[in-house]
Each structure stands twice: as structure tokens, then as C-alpha cells.
Design an enzyme around this catalytic site. Structure first.
Site, mmCIF file in Angstrom:
data_model
loop_
_atom_site.group_PDB
_atom_site.id
_atom_site.type_symbol
_atom_site.label_atom_id
_atom_site.label_comp_id
_atom_site.label_asym_id
_atom_site.label_seq_id
_atom_site.Cartn_x
_atom_site.Cartn_y
_atom_site.Cartn_z
ATOM 1 N N TYR A 80 50.384 57.421 45.143
ATOM 2 C CA TYR A 80 51.063 58.685 45.459
ATOM 3 C C TYR A 80 50.486 59.386 46.679
ATOM 4 C CZ TYR A 80 53.546 58.004 41.202
ATOM 5 O OH TYR A 80 54.355 57.475 40.248
ATOM 6 N N ASP A 129 49.825 45.860 31.454
ATOM 7 C CA ASP A 129 50.973 45.207 30.796
ATOM 8 C C ASP A 129 50.728 45.044 29.297
ATOM 9 O OD1 ASP A 129 49.087 43.753 32.223
ATOM 10 O OD2 ASP A 129 50.292 41.948 32.397
ATOM 11 N N LYS A 183 44.717 47.384 36.239
ATOM 12 C CA LYS A 183 45.185 46.026 36.521
ATOM 13 C C LYS A 183 44.122 45.361 37.405
ATOM 14 C CE LYS A 183 48.510 42.839 36.413
ATOM 15 N NZ LYS A 183 49.080 42.226 35.198
#
Ligand code: NAD
Length: 353
Positions: free
Chosen positions: A126, A217, A185
Site C-alpha cells: 500500500y 494460504d 508468505k
């Protein structure tokens, strides 16, 4: 009387703000609202999306309640919400996710969900650093720093310290509470997410709480399969954005989940949904997300009115459980949709106070 900046926002914003104001007035909350503007309304009236006067008001009052804002699409405007977080250094996005009795959710499990997502709010994807590479490729830069990761890790640990939860969660997968789960991740983004994971681990390892981590995930799957096992979850910006909406869906959707953007100096409490232009002005908006954000705000260190926060929440939960006046976005336990309006739901909460 404590002054609080109030941003009525765009779309359904003014309707749900009106509901919160009425309920606070009926409960006798000692707050003076200072109304300021941002988003499309500010652009229309003052020619800018985020007027300096609005920022100054929040800096002065230290606490704000904000309804959703529209950022015009495709005209080169940077998201006004992202700017607000940056300008005020609101580095922690906090989203409590709790089961609300009376709402039919996608999960058949009877387990009670009670967790808080702590999302880093200023870094990662962001940062808005994007450019074209020639004509046929585009690149975004994802920055994660030790300072930012340490700060959010410490925030999550402090939140866990102050969290009043039973020692064990309930349900089929009941586990010990006071647990911090780091989401990342790092198996793929070894440098950026690796730095986040290692830094937060470092901050939390001597906290005395259970500290573990999940790859994003796998985390999405476990949040659906066994949400009752999670307590405080801390994650980088983009992962946090996605799992917070997923978790909102687990307890009834965007209309019922609150949020806050918190920094060392100020805090902006906000409904997590958008401006819902499809239902604006029709009396269909559910004020629950903003009302729960407003009760979170009452517990802010600069206000400290926990008693009224508890009272208003109790009246609101009772109204939802009774089910007579809930709005159409709510699916009740019998499978039918709510038939109430913003106004009738608000009045029912007031009569339950
Ligand atoms: P949205 O959250 O506005 O709407 C998604 C769906 O949920 C719509 O069908 C809407 O009617 C429904 N909904 C949302 N809030 C509701 C409520 N309180 N009661 C009943 N139903 C509700 O998302 P969107 O359509 O993707 O975005 C619309 C606009 O909102 C865009 O301009 C976007 O930029 C803006 N937005 C602002 C914020 C913010 O200010 N924090 C957040 C997200 C989107």
C-alpha cells in the site's frame, strides 16, 4: 466534555452516522462531535479530498469516528483512506471478529469466534510506489522495514496483554488462549515477509504468550475450518486486508464488523465496509459496523467510557438476537432476511438500552 472528530463520509455514511449519534445521545454519552469532511463530499464542497482542517481536527482531538469515503476512480486520486493513515501515522489496523448471536453465518460449527486481526497499515503493497516498465509491464514496490514490523509486533503483543479472554476457546478445536499468530508468505517472499516474520517473532518470543505462524494460504483454510483456535493475528498490510474481509464474512459480513486505525498519537475508528452506493439514501444500511467501531472508540485511552460501551453493545446484541428489526443484509438463524430499516433498528436499540 470530550471532543471527537466525526467524518460523516459518503454514500450510506451520513445515514449510519445519524444512527450512532442518536444511540449515543439516548445513552447519555458525554461526547461533543466536531464534524469535518473528507472524500467525495469534501471534494464537492471544498475542492479537495482530504482538507487540512479535517487532519488538524483529528490531531487536536486525538480521536475520530469515520464513516466510509469515496475516492473517485481513474482520475489520478490517491485513496483518501490510505492518505489519512499515512498522514496521521496510524500504523495499526485493528479488526475484532466476534460471533454475534442471531446471525446465520456460512459456518455450521457452533464454536464461538473471538479474535482480533492486527494489520500493518503503512507499508507493504500500500505504499503506492508503482510504475510502468516500458509499455507492456508494470511494477509495484513492496517495502517492509524492521522498524515497521517491530512496531506492529509490539502493538499486537500489548493488545494480547490487555485482552480479557477465557483461558481456552470453545468448540471442536478448542485450544489455549493468549496466542499470537504471525501470518506471512515468507516461503516465497523470503526477504520482505521473511523480515516481517523474524522481526515480529523476535519481539514476541519472550512475551510469555503462545507465538506461532501460518503461511497466508494455509491460514485462509484454517480460518474457515477452525476459526475458534485463533486469538490475535498479526500480518503485513495486504495479507491483513484480505483475511479481514474473509473473517468478517465468518461472523455475518461487512455490515457487522468494526475497525480502527491506531497510531501513537491519534486513532480513527471506522466502519470497515464501503459507501454502498447501491443502497444509499434508501434506509437499508446496517449501522452495526460503525456502531461497534464507535463503542471501540469509547474504550480508547483518551475517552475511557467502558461502561457506556458495554451498555450500548448489550442493547445492540439483544436487538440483533431478537431479530425483529435487523436490516436486509443480515440473514437470521431461520434463514430469512431482516426486514428492518436503519431507523427501526436504531429505535429498537434505543428501547433496549
Ligand atoms: P461496499 O462495502 O460499499 O459494498 C459492498 C456490498 O455490501 C454492497 O452490496 C453494499 O450494499 C453492501 N453493504 C456494505 N455496507 C453495508 C451496510 N452497512 N449495510 C448493508 N449493506 C452494506 O464496497 P464496494 O461496493 O466495493 O465500494 C463502494 C465504494 O466504497 C467505493 O467507492 C470504494 O472506494 C469505497 N470504499 C470505502 C471504504 C472506506 O472508506 N473505508 C472501504 C471500502 C470501499
Amino acid at each position: 466534555m470530550k471532543k471527537v472528530t466525526l467524518i460523516p463520509g459518503d454514500g450510506i455514511g451520513p445515514e449510519i452516522v445519524d444512527s450512532v449519534k442518536k444511540i449515543f445521545r439516548a445513552a447519555g454519552v458525554q461526547i461533543e462531535w466536531e464534524e469535518e469532511y473528507a472524500g467525495q463530499t469534501a471534494l464537492d464542497f471544498f475542492g479537495e479530498l482530504l482538507p487540512q482542517k479535517t487532519l488538524d481536527s483529528i490531531k487536536k482531538n486525538k480521536v475520530a469516528l469515520k464513516a466510509p469515503l469515496t475516492t473517485p476512480v481513474g482520475k489520478g486520486f490517491r485513496s483518501v483512506n490510505v492518505r489519512l493513515r499515512k498522514e496521521l501515522n496510524l500504523y495499526a489496523n485493528v479488526r475484532p471478529i466476534r460471533t454475534i448471536e442471531g446471525i446465520l453465518t456460512p459456518l455450521s460449527s457452533a464454536a464461538k469466534i473471538d479474535m482480533v486481526i492486527v494489520r500493518e497499515n503503512t507499508e507493504g503493497l500500500y505504499a503506492g510506489v508503482e510504475h510502468m516498465v516500458g509499455d507492456d509491464a508494470a511494477e509495484t514496490i513492496r517495502v517492509i522495514t524492521t522498524k515497521g514490523s517491530r512496531r506492529i509486533g509490539q502493538f499486537a503483543v500489548n493488545l494480547l496483554k490487555n485482552r480479557n479472554v477465557p483461558e481456552k476457546s470453545t468448540g471442536k478445536y478448542a485450544v489455549a488462549r493468549k496466542r499470537l499468530t504471525i501470518v506471512h508468505k515468507a516461503n516465497i517472499m523470503k526477504l520482505t515477509d521473511g523480515l516481517f516474520l523474524n522481526t515480529v517473532n523476535d519481539v514476541a518470543k519472550d512475551s510469555g504468550f503462545i507465538v506461532d505462524d501460518r503461511i497466508i494460504d494455509n491460514m485462509c483454510m484454517q480460518l474457515v475450518q477452525r476459526p475458534e483456535t485463533f486469538d490475535v493475528i498479526v500480518c503485513p498490510n495486504f495479507h491483513g486486508d484480505i483475511i479481514s474481509d474473509l473473517c468478517a464474512a465468518l461472523v455475518g459480513g461487512l455490515g457487522v464488523a468494526p475497525g480502527a486505525n491506531i497510531g501513537d498519537e491519534c486513532a480513527v475508528y471506522e466502519a470497515i465496509h464501503g459507501t454502498a452506493p447501491d443502497i444509499a439514501g434508501q434506509g437499508k444500511a446496517n449501522p452495526t459496523s460503525l456502531l461497534l467501531s464507535a463503542t471501540m472508540m469509547l474504550r480508547d485511552k483518551n475517552i475511557g467510557d467502558d461502561a457506556n460501551a458495554d451498555r450500548i453493545e448489550a442493547a445492540m446484541f439483544k436487538t440483533i438476537k431478537e431479530g425483529y428489526f435487523v436490516t436486509g443484509d443480515i440473514i437470521k438463524k431461520d434463514g430469512s432476511r431482516g426486514t428492518g430499516t436503519t431507523g427501526s433498528f436504531t429505535d429498537a436499540i434505543i428501547s433496549n438500552l
